[in-house]
Scaffold this motif. Structure first.
Motif, PDB file in Angstrom:
ATOM      1  N   LEU A   1      11.906  10.742 -22.290  1.00 32.31           N
ATOM      2  CA  LEU A   1      10.458  10.927 -22.286  1.00 32.31           C
ATOM      3  C   LEU A   1      10.027  11.671 -21.113  1.00 32.31           C
ATOM      4  N   HIS A   2      11.014  12.088 -20.279  1.00 35.16           N
ATOM      5  CA  HIS A   2      10.611  12.843 -19.081  1.00 35.16           C
ATOM      6  C   HIS A   2       9.833  14.083 -19.458  1.00 35.16           C
TER       7      HIS A   2
ATOM      8  N   ASN B   1       2.328  15.004 -20.023  1.00 37.19           N
ATOM      9  CA  ASN B   1       1.004  14.969 -20.481  1.00 37.19           C
ATOM     10  C   ASN B   1       0.589  13.326 -20.959  1.00 37.19           C
ATOM     11  N   LEU B   2       1.469  12.414 -20.971  1.00 34.31           N
ATOM     12  CA  LEU B   2       1.203  11.162 -21.576  1.00 34.31           C
ATOM     13  C   LEU B   2       0.310  10.591 -20.521  1.00 34.31           C
ATOM     14  N   ARG B   3      -0.665   9.810 -20.944  1.00 33.54           N
ATOM     15  CA  ARG B   3      -1.567   8.881 -20.343  1.00 33.54           C
ATOM     16  C   ARG B   3      -1.180   7.350 -20.594  1.00 33.54           C
ATOM     17  N   ARG B   4      -0.781   7.103 -21.453  1.00 29.19           N
ATOM     18  CA  ARG B   4      -0.381   5.567 -22.088  1.00 29.19           C
ATOM     19  C   ARG B   4       0.859   5.649 -22.668  1.00 29.19           C
ATOM     20  N   LEU B   5       1.677   4.647 -22.182  1.00 25.88           N
ATOM     21  CA  LEU B   5       3.039   4.245 -22.982  1.00 25.88           C
ATOM     22  C   LEU B   5       3.102   2.771 -22.927  1.00 25.88           C
ATOM     23  N   ASP B   6       3.367   2.520 -24.387  1.00 24.29           N
ATOM     24  CA  ASP B   6       3.590   1.038 -24.456  1.00 24.29           C
ATOM     25  C   ASP B   6       4.921   0.761 -24.833  1.00 24.29           C
ATOM     26  N   ILE B   7       5.834   0.333 -23.994  1.00 27.12           N
ATOM     27  CA  ILE B   7       7.285   0.007 -24.078  1.00 27.12           C
ATOM     28  C   ILE B   7       7.426  -1.446 -24.372  1.00 27.12           C
ATOM     29  N   SER B   8       6.471  -2.310 -24.691  1.00 29.68           N
ATOM     30  CA  SER B   8       6.921  -3.620 -24.705  1.00 29.68           C
ATOM     31  C   SER B   8       7.610  -4.099 -25.862  1.00 29.68           C
TER      32      SER B   8
ATOM     33  N   LEU C   1      11.595   2.670 -13.241  1.00 29.26           N
ATOM     34  CA  LEU C   1      12.047   4.017 -13.617  1.00 29.26           C
ATOM     35  C   LEU C   1      11.082   4.948 -14.395  1.00 29.26           C
ATOM     36  N   VAL C   2      10.717   4.212 -15.493  1.00 27.23           N
ATOM     37  CA  VAL C   2       9.846   5.086 -16.513  1.00 27.23           C
ATOM     38  C   VAL C   2       8.335   5.257 -15.780  1.00 27.23           C
ATOM     39  N   GLU C   3       7.941   4.556 -14.897  1.00 27.76           N
ATOM     40  CA  GLU C   3       6.833   4.767 -13.953  1.00 27.76           C
ATOM     41  C   GLU C   3       6.869   5.801 -12.971  1.00 27.76           C
ATOM     42  N   GLU C   4       8.104   5.876 -12.386  1.00 28.24           N
ATOM     43  CA  GLU C   4       8.465   7.119 -11.239  1.00 28.24           C
ATOM     44  C   GLU C   4       8.609   8.441 -12.243  1.00 28.24           C
ATOM     45  N   MET C   5       9.085   8.395 -13.737  1.00 26.64           N
ATOM     46  CA  MET C   5       9.407   9.319 -14.471  1.00 26.64           C
ATOM     47  C   MET C   5       8.055  10.249 -14.816  1.00 26.64           C
ATOM     48  N   LEU C   6       7.155   9.239 -15.087  1.00 23.23           N
ATOM     49  CA  LEU C   6       5.988   9.509 -15.529  1.00 23.23           C
ATOM     50  C   LEU C   6       4.811   9.105 -14.677  1.00 23.23           C
ATOM     51  N   PRO C   7       4.596   9.600 -13.433  1.00 20.93           N
ATOM     52  CA  PRO C   7       3.661   8.846 -12.523  1.00 20.93           C
ATOM     53  C   PRO C   7       2.476   8.971 -12.867  1.00 20.93           C
ATOM     54  N   ASN C   8       1.824   9.941 -13.936  1.00 25.63           N
ATOM     55  CA  ASN C   8       0.227   9.887 -14.285  1.00 25.63           C
ATOM     56  C   ASN C   8       0.212   9.092 -15.717  1.00 25.63           C
ATOM     57  N   CYS C   9       1.038   8.311 -15.867  1.00 25.24           N
ATOM     58  CA  CYS C   9       0.977   7.627 -17.177  1.00 25.24           C
ATOM     59  C   CYS C   9       0.899   6.133 -16.957  1.00 25.24           C
ATOM     60  N   GLU C  10      -0.058   5.319 -17.749  1.00 29.77           N
ATOM     61  CA  GLU C  10      -0.089   3.999 -17.676  1.00 29.77           C
ATOM     62  C   GLU C  10       0.955   3.403 -18.577  1.00 29.77           C
TER      63      GLU C  10
END
Length: 240
Positions: free
Chosen positions: A195-196, A200-207, A221-230
């Motif tokens: 997903l890197h 442009n992702l702003r919201r990602l649900d991986i629950s 790691l996902v948060e570091e990969m997508l710094p502008n995404c919740e």
């Protein structure tokens, strides 16, 4: 009601190997007869298990054939009506919902039927897709990737969405802002790493992703990969 005599006879023959074995049902059975009976019983169970296994494989093949049919490319519809109508038709046939730009959500009814009014929206982009619980797989994504203005995509609880599917989402990188993968049983860390591309992702649900071995570390790691995404789901303290 008592079982038919013919059924009882067949059962006795299956367990004893011959009609002579029926005479020993009420008396002592010699050792060699007991061994023969044991071998016949094992063969009976083996044959029965084979039939059950064959039936299970047949039903599995039928199920996978149905999934393959539901995910066939709708290139003929795309050529006639364009990518928006083809993508919307694919999602609605799967039981999902679509939202065209500046229009209300379109959903099938309880019987899976939906209005053909959306066919008039030839030039209106599809803005959002809710495919929660649908049987979408790797091949079926062919019908969604041409939706270049797609902003929101929900693949919650899709049983056939796996890591390979996530590796195909990069054509949507220019528009996709919301993505939900919650409850997908086949998604692991490998797929999330793909997903890197979606910067442009702003919201990602991986629950609730059971195939992810280290949820807490994966979220970091996902948060570091997508710094502008919740990023939602996977407690940072879980599985570290």
């Amino acid at each position: 009601m008592a079982a038919p005599r013919s059924f009882l006879c067949r059962l006795a023959l299956a367990y004893n190997g011959s009609s002579r074995g029926m005479h020993g049902l009420s008396g002592a059975v010699p050792p060699e007869g007991n061994q023969r009976k044991r071998r016949t019983l094992l063969q009976f169970l083996s044959d029965h298990f084979y039939d059950v296994e064959a039936l299970r494989l047949y039903l599995l093949q039928r199920k996978m054939s149905k999934v393959h049919q539901e995910n066939r490319s709708l290139a003929h519809i795309r050529e006639k009506y364009g990518p928006y109508i083809a993508g919307a038709f694919f999602v609605l046939k799967q039981g999902g919902a679509v939202k065209f730009q500046d229009h209300e959500w379109i959903r099938p009814n309880k019987r899976g039927h939906f209005s053909g009014e959306f066919l008039k929206l030839l030039t209106v982009p599809v803005q959002a897709v809710d495919a929660s619980g649908c049987a979408i797989n790797y091949d079926g994504l062919d019908n969604l990737l041409p939706l270049k203005e797609l902003q929101s995509l929900s693949l919650q609880h899709c049983p056939h969405v796996d890591d390979w599917c996530l590796s195909r989402l990069y054509p949507l990188a220019g528009s996709l802002q919301e993505l939900s993968l919650s409850g997908c049983p086949q998604i692991s860390e490998r797929g999330l790493a793909c997903l890197h591309h979606l910067q442009n992702l702003r919201r990602l649900d991986i629950s609730n992703l059971p195939a992810v071995s280290y949820p807490g570390l994966t979220r970091i790691l996902v948060e570091e990969m997508l710094p502008n995404c919740e990023v939602l789901g996977m407690d940072e303290a879980q599985g570290l």
